[in-house]
Each structure stands twice: as structure tokens, then as C-alpha cells.
Design an enzyme around this catalytic site. Structure first.
Site, PDB file in Angstrom:
ATOM      1  N   GLU A 296     -21.770 -27.469 -60.071  1.00 40.47           N
ATOM      2  CA  GLU A 296     -21.041 -27.385 -61.350  1.00 40.47           C
ATOM      3  C   GLU A 296     -21.620 -28.412 -62.327  1.00 40.47           C
ATOM      4  O   GLU A 296     -21.762 -29.603 -61.987  1.00 40.47           O
ATOM      5  CB  GLU A 296     -19.552 -27.641 -61.117  1.00 40.47           C
ATOM      6  CG  GLU A 296     -18.752 -27.550 -62.411  1.00 40.47           C
ATOM      7  CD  GLU A 296     -17.247 -27.495 -62.179  1.00 40.47           C
ATOM      8  OE1 GLU A 296     -16.787 -26.632 -61.400  1.00 40.47           O
ATOM      9  OE2 GLU A 296     -16.533 -28.317 -62.772  1.00 40.47           O
TER      10      GLU A 296
ATOM     11  N   ASP B 237     -12.950 -33.868 -65.468  1.00 35.14           N
ATOM     12  CA  ASP B 237     -13.465 -32.493 -65.495  1.00 35.14           C
ATOM     13  C   ASP B 237     -12.810 -31.764 -66.670  1.00 35.14           C
ATOM     14  O   ASP B 237     -11.731 -31.197 -66.518  1.00 35.14           O
ATOM     15  CB  ASP B 237     -13.022 -31.860 -64.154  1.00 35.14           C
ATOM     16  CG  ASP B 237     -14.007 -30.879 -63.594  1.00 35.14           C
ATOM     17  OD1 ASP B 237     -15.059 -30.674 -64.204  1.00 35.14           O
ATOM     18  OD2 ASP B 237     -13.708 -30.308 -62.529  1.00 35.14           O
TER      19      ASP B 237
ATOM     20  N   ASP C 115      -4.224 -18.222 -56.733  1.00 31.83           N
ATOM     21  CA  ASP C 115      -4.253 -17.850 -58.155  1.00 31.83           C
ATOM     22  C   ASP C 115      -3.720 -16.447 -58.346  1.00 31.83           C
ATOM     23  O   ASP C 115      -3.163 -16.110 -59.378  1.00 31.83           O
ATOM     24  CB  ASP C 115      -5.690 -17.715 -58.700  1.00 31.83           C
ATOM     25  CG  ASP C 115      -6.532 -18.917 -58.522  1.00 31.83           C
ATOM     26  OD1 ASP C 115      -5.964 -20.002 -58.457  1.00 31.83           O
ATOM     27  OD2 ASP C 115      -7.765 -18.751 -58.469  1.00 31.83           O
TER      28      ASP C 115
ATOM     29  N   HIS D 200      -9.199 -18.025 -56.379  1.00 26.02           N
ATOM     30  CA  HIS D 200      -8.592 -18.727 -55.236  1.00 26.02           C
ATOM     31  C   HIS D 200      -7.463 -17.822 -54.735  1.00 26.02           C
ATOM     32  O   HIS D 200      -6.779 -17.189 -55.545  1.00 26.02           O
ATOM     33  CB  HIS D 200      -7.895 -20.032 -55.633  1.00 26.02           C
ATOM     34  CG  HIS D 200      -8.761 -21.118 -56.175  1.00 26.02           C
ATOM     35  ND1 HIS D 200      -8.989 -21.277 -57.500  1.00 26.02           N
ATOM     36  CD2 HIS D 200      -9.403 -22.143 -55.554  1.00 26.02           C
ATOM     37  CE1 HIS D 200      -9.750 -22.354 -57.686  1.00 26.02           C
ATOM     38  NE2 HIS D 200     -10.019 -22.897 -56.536  1.00 26.02           N
TER      39      HIS D 200
ATOM     40  N   HIS E 233     -19.462 -31.466 -62.791  1.00 31.44           N
ATOM     41  CA  HIS E 233     -19.426 -32.367 -61.635  1.00 31.44           C
ATOM     42  C   HIS E 233     -20.679 -33.246 -61.595  1.00 31.44           C
ATOM     43  O   HIS E 233     -20.608 -34.410 -61.185  1.00 31.44           O
ATOM     44  CB  HIS E 233     -19.297 -31.586 -60.331  1.00 31.44           C
ATOM     45  CG  HIS E 233     -18.027 -30.793 -60.241  1.00 31.44           C
ATOM     46  ND1 HIS E 233     -17.729 -29.965 -59.190  1.00 31.44           N
ATOM     47  CD2 HIS E 233     -16.967 -30.697 -61.085  1.00 31.44           C
ATOM     48  CE1 HIS E 233     -16.552 -29.404 -59.380  1.00 31.44           C
ATOM     49  NE2 HIS E 233     -16.065 -29.822 -60.539  1.00 31.44           N
TER      50      HIS E 233
HETATM   51  C1  XLS Z   1     -12.682 -28.277 -59.556  1.00 30.08           C
HETATM   52  C2  XLS Z   1     -13.560 -27.232 -59.070  1.00 30.08           C
HETATM   53  C3  XLS Z   1     -12.855 -25.937 -58.672  1.00 30.08           C
HETATM   54  C4  XLS Z   1     -13.751 -25.094 -57.814  1.00 30.08           C
HETATM   55  C5  XLS Z   1     -13.070 -24.023 -57.047  1.00 30.08           C
HETATM   56  O1  XLS Z   1     -13.105 -29.239 -60.158  1.00 30.08           O
HETATM   57  O2  XLS Z   1     -14.535 -26.999 -60.036  1.00 30.08           O
HETATM   58  O3  XLS Z   1     -12.417 -25.265 -59.795  1.00 30.08           O
HETATM   59  O4  XLS Z   1     -14.760 -24.503 -58.587  1.00 30.08           O
HETATM   60  O5  XLS Z   1     -12.116 -24.506 -56.195  1.00 30.08           O
HETATM   61 NI    NI Z   2     -15.932 -25.444 -60.040  1.00 28.68          NI
HETATM   62 NI    NI Z   3     -14.705 -28.608 -61.549  1.00 26.98          NI
END
Ligand code: XLS
Ligand code: NI
Ligand code: NI
Length: 438
Positions: A267, A306, A103, A100, A270
Site C-alpha cells: 500500500e 493512514d 464489511d 472483508h 503504508h
Molecule cells: C489498513 C489496511 C486495510 C487492508 C485490508 O490500513 O490498508 O484496509 O488493506 O484489511
Molecule cells: Ni490496504
Molecule cells: Ni491502509
């Protein structure tokens, strides 16, 4: 020298190795179905959890030594972090990283400062990338941490916040482009709501679509050839996120004419939060033609948030890897480790051990999936299940020549009486299990 110089470059030593700092399965040069393992997996390490998170959580302070972090990050601190990060990427032997904007760069307060600081760290990254050969899988702008984004970024009730987000994405997309990034990710962390009582959902969707269209238009304007990816997540930090899951993202893209322009970064964690299987999300994305990339960090089925853990169960990943192998791999995507250490994993060595274990896990799943696809029994089982559709009735239905009434008459006249057939689910599950031997 950096914090991560204590571990020697990680090599493949094979399944019998006693060295915990070696790969037992991931052999980047091993050819699997005509492609090198590193080309199949396209592994990326994420900048944020690995180098920009000190191990704090909502109940406690940071536990991990990350000497380059502080309330405000100077250019010197950002540069030390950059050196440590590339030292780690190189020693781990992975081809990609992800980041990011905030970061990596020094803290900025105005947009001018933001652009300058991002450019400075971009120059540092470009130099390290040239030195080490490590490439950028994707860049992304953080549109969720700063207090200005508490009510959303593009879906904020305040157009000035929308404008700030636009400026951040413009910078980060251009940086990603100049660094040769292969994708650009938008994770709508706060593009959702905490309460419908104060939210105009219809208006927010329009704003979000406007934003995404501007991003796509800019991508073409600057000649960025990478893929724009949305990362679905059902909730957290907001109570409800608009990019709830792959199907919801697809409906949104279709509605706004963006389905050919934007794909998804799926992900594992997710999917779990959405109450869906990871392999389901991949299957939906493939069916809709929007499969892009993967964040391979997993959740904990008993925790509703998460947890971003490193993958360690290869068998669980095989149904997903089978789909990837059937597709002959990623187009521009890869396996990003959006994974974080546990708070007690305080030694620099732990970051290596975590990634080594995770990379070996996806390698095991890849090898099993390649065997399954080569053997063909699973595919045969599926084909057999649908074989009726290759007959004349199936063909006539699909051709559109029959109306509902016409088909009903045909079924009645012919006295159709279909017999139940086995779905062979247990056999399919056993095929997966018996190939998990790596
Ligand atoms: C958060 C997301 C984040 C994205 C990138 O839950 O996984 O880390 O991958 O912004
Ligand atoms: Ni992510
Ligand atoms: Ni995530």
C-alpha cells in the site's frame, strides 16, 4: 435503483472531455505494449471505505449517507448495501472489487452465525458477479475491529482468540475460493504490540507463523489457486506492527519457510508511514520474488496516519509503474483503491469523481511508464552504470573463484585505482519528468 444510480455509466471520452463523469485517460480497450489497459491495471474498488464507512472519525460522527448502516446490520441491510455496491462497480466500469467478511455480511455474534451470514452474502455476491461480470480481486477477514482482537488475532495472548481468527479465515478463504477470487489478503492490523512491557515478542512471532502456515496448508487443501498476500504496515492501530515493511515480511517468511507461498500487497500509504518510498517497497518485493498486488491509496506526507486518499499525482507513481511495465504487469494482483472520501464529500457523485480521478491518474502513470520502457534511455543509463561487472574482474568476483585475500592481492598487484564516474541521477529524474505528458 440504488443510491448510486444517479450517475450514468462512466465512459472514456478522451483528454478534451468537459464531462467530469467521464474518463479522460483510462480507455479500457486501449492497447499498451500488447495488452489492454484494463488488463494492465486490473482496478478494484474496496467495499469497506466505499460502502461500509459512514464518514466517522475519532472526533466526529458519520457524514456520508449510507442508509444500510447501523449499530447492527440485518440481512436486509446487507442486501441493500450489496445492490448499491454492485450498481456502483458496474457504472464505474471496473473489473474487480475487494472485501472483508464483516464489511459485506449481516452482523453475527457466534461463529455459527458468522459462517451462515457470510454464506448468505456470498450467494448474493455470486449472483451479482454473474449479472455484472465484476470479479473478485481478493477477499480478507477483518481480524482487527471486534473488541476480542484488541490484543491481536493470531498474536493474541489468548488461544481462544487465535481459534476465532482461524475460524474466520477458514470461512473467508473458502468464500473467496468459491467466488473465484484471485488472491487472499492478510493485513495484520493488530499483529503487533502497544507496549513491550506486557508483550512476549518471540512467542507472538511463533504464533503468527503457526497461523500463517495453517492458512497456507488450508489453501492447498481446498485447491485455492490464488495468491496469499500479506499487507505490510509499520504501525496503526498498534504502536508497532510485525509486518513493518516488505523487507521485514520477507525475513519473517524466510525464517518460517513460507517465502515461496506468500507474497505482499503493497500500500502506498503504508510505505509513506514506514518512511519509505512506494517504489522502494516494490523494488524490494521484486528483488525477493514476493511482489503480489497494490493498494494504491496514498497518504499525506505531513500526517502520520493512514489518510487513505485517492491518488492524484501521476508523476510520483511513474517509477513504480516502470517496474510493473518491466515485469509485463501483475500475475494475480491489481490496483485496489483502498481509498476513502473526505468527510465533506457527502454526495453519491463524490464516490464516482474520486475513483475517476484516481483511475485516470494511474492510467497517466502507466502510459508514461510504457513510453519510458519503450524508449529505453533509463534502462540504458542503469546498464551503463554497472557495465564493469560484465568485464573480467566483475565476472571473476561473481564466480566465487576469488577469496577475500586473493582479491586483495590482485587489487594490490595490479595497482587498481578506480576513477569516480557519474551516477547520472539528474538525467534519470529528467527522463521521468519529460515523459509525464498525459
Ligand atoms: C489498513 C489496511 C486495510 C487492508 C485490508 O490500513 O490498508 O484496509 O488493506 O484489511
Ligand atoms: Ni490496504
Ligand atoms: Ni491502509
Amino acid at each position: 435503483m440504488s443510491l448510486f444510480s444517479t450517475v450514468e455509466p462512466v465512459r472514456f471520452e478522451g483528454p478534451d472531455s468537459q464531462n467530469e463523469f467521464a474518463y479522460r485517460v483510462y480507455d479500457r480497450n486501449r492497447v499498451v505494449l500488447g495488452k489492454r489497459m484494463d488488463e494492465w491495471l486490473r482496478v478494484a474498488v474496496c467495499y469497506w471505505h466505499s460502502f461500509n464507512w459512514p464518514g466517522h472519525d475519532i472526533f466526529g460522527a458519520g457524514t456520508l449517507p449510507r442508509p444500510w448502516l447501523g449499530a447492527s446490520i440485518s440481512q436486509e441491510m446487507a442486501d441493500v448495501k450489496l445492490t448499491a455496491a454492485f450498481d456502483f462497480f458496474k457504472r464505474l466500469g471496473v473489473p474487480y472489487f475487494t472485501f472483508h467478511d464483516v464489511d459485506a455480511m449481516a452482523t453475527a455474534t457466534t461463529l455459527k452465525e458468522h459462517a451462515n451470514n457470510l454464506k448468505k452474502i456470498e450467494d448474493g455476491m455470486a449472483a451479482r458477479m454473474a449479472d455484472t461480470g465484476v470479479k473478485l480481486l481478493w477477499g480478507t477477514a477483518n481480524l482487527f475491529s471486534h473488541p476480542r482482537y484488541a490484543g491481536g488475532a493470531s498474536t493474541s495472548p489468548d488461544p481462544e482468540v487465535f481459534a476465532w481468527a482461524a475460524a474466520q479465515v477458514r470461512c473467508c478463504l473458502e468464500t473467496t475460493h468459491r467466488l473465484g477470487g484471485e488472491n487472499y489478503v492478510l493485513w495484520g492490523g493488530r499483529e503487533g504490540y502497544d507496549s513491550l512491557l506486557n508483550t512476549d515478542l518471540g512467542r507472538e512471532l511463533e504464533q503468527y507463523a503457526r497461523f500463517l502456515s495453517m492458512v497456507v496448508e488450508h489453501k492447498h487443501k481446498i485447491g485455492f489457486k490464488g495468491t496469499i498476500l500479506i499487507e505490510p504496515k509499520p504501525f496503526e492501530p498498534t504502536k508497532h506492527q510485525y509486518d513493518h515493511d516488505v523487507a521485514a515480511v520477507y525475513a519473517f517468511l524466510q525464517r518460517y519457510g513460507l517465502a515461496k507461498e506468500v507474497k505482499v500487497n503493497i500500500e502506498v500509504n503504508h510505505a509513506t508511514l514506514a518512511g519509505l518510498d512506494f517504489e522502494h517497497e516494490i523494488a524490494v518485493a521484486r528483488a525477493c520474488g514476493i511482489f503480489g498486488s497494490i493498494d494504491i491509496n496514498r497518504g499525506d506526507p505531513r500526517n502520520g496516519w493512514d489518510t487513505d486518499q485517492f491518488p492524484n499525482n501521476a508523476q510520483e507513481l511513474v517509477p513504480s509503474l516502470v517496474q510493473l511495465v518491466q515485469d509485463k504487469g501483475f500475475a494475480t494482483g491489481g490496483f485496489n483503491f483502498d481509498a476513502k472520501l473526505r468527510r465533506q464529500s457527502v454526495e453519491p457523485a463524490d464516490l464516482y469523481l474520486a475513483h475517476i480521478g484516481g483511475i485516470d491518474t494511474i492510467s497517466r502513470a502507466l502510459l508514461a511508464a510504457a513510453d519510458i520502457v519503450t524508449e529505453g534511455a533509463l534502462e540504458k543509463l542503469k546498464q551503463k552504470r554497472y557495465e564493469g561487472w560484465g568485464g573480467s574482474l566483475g565476472k571473476r568476483i561473481n564466480s566465487g573463484e576469488l577469496s577475500l585475500a586473493g582479491l586483495a592481492d590482485l587489487a594490490t598487484d595490479q595497482g587498481l585505482n578506480p576513477v569516480p564516474r557519474s551516477g547520472r541521477q539528474e538525467l534519470a529524474e529528467s527522463i521521468i519528468a519529460r515523459h509525464c505528458k498525459y
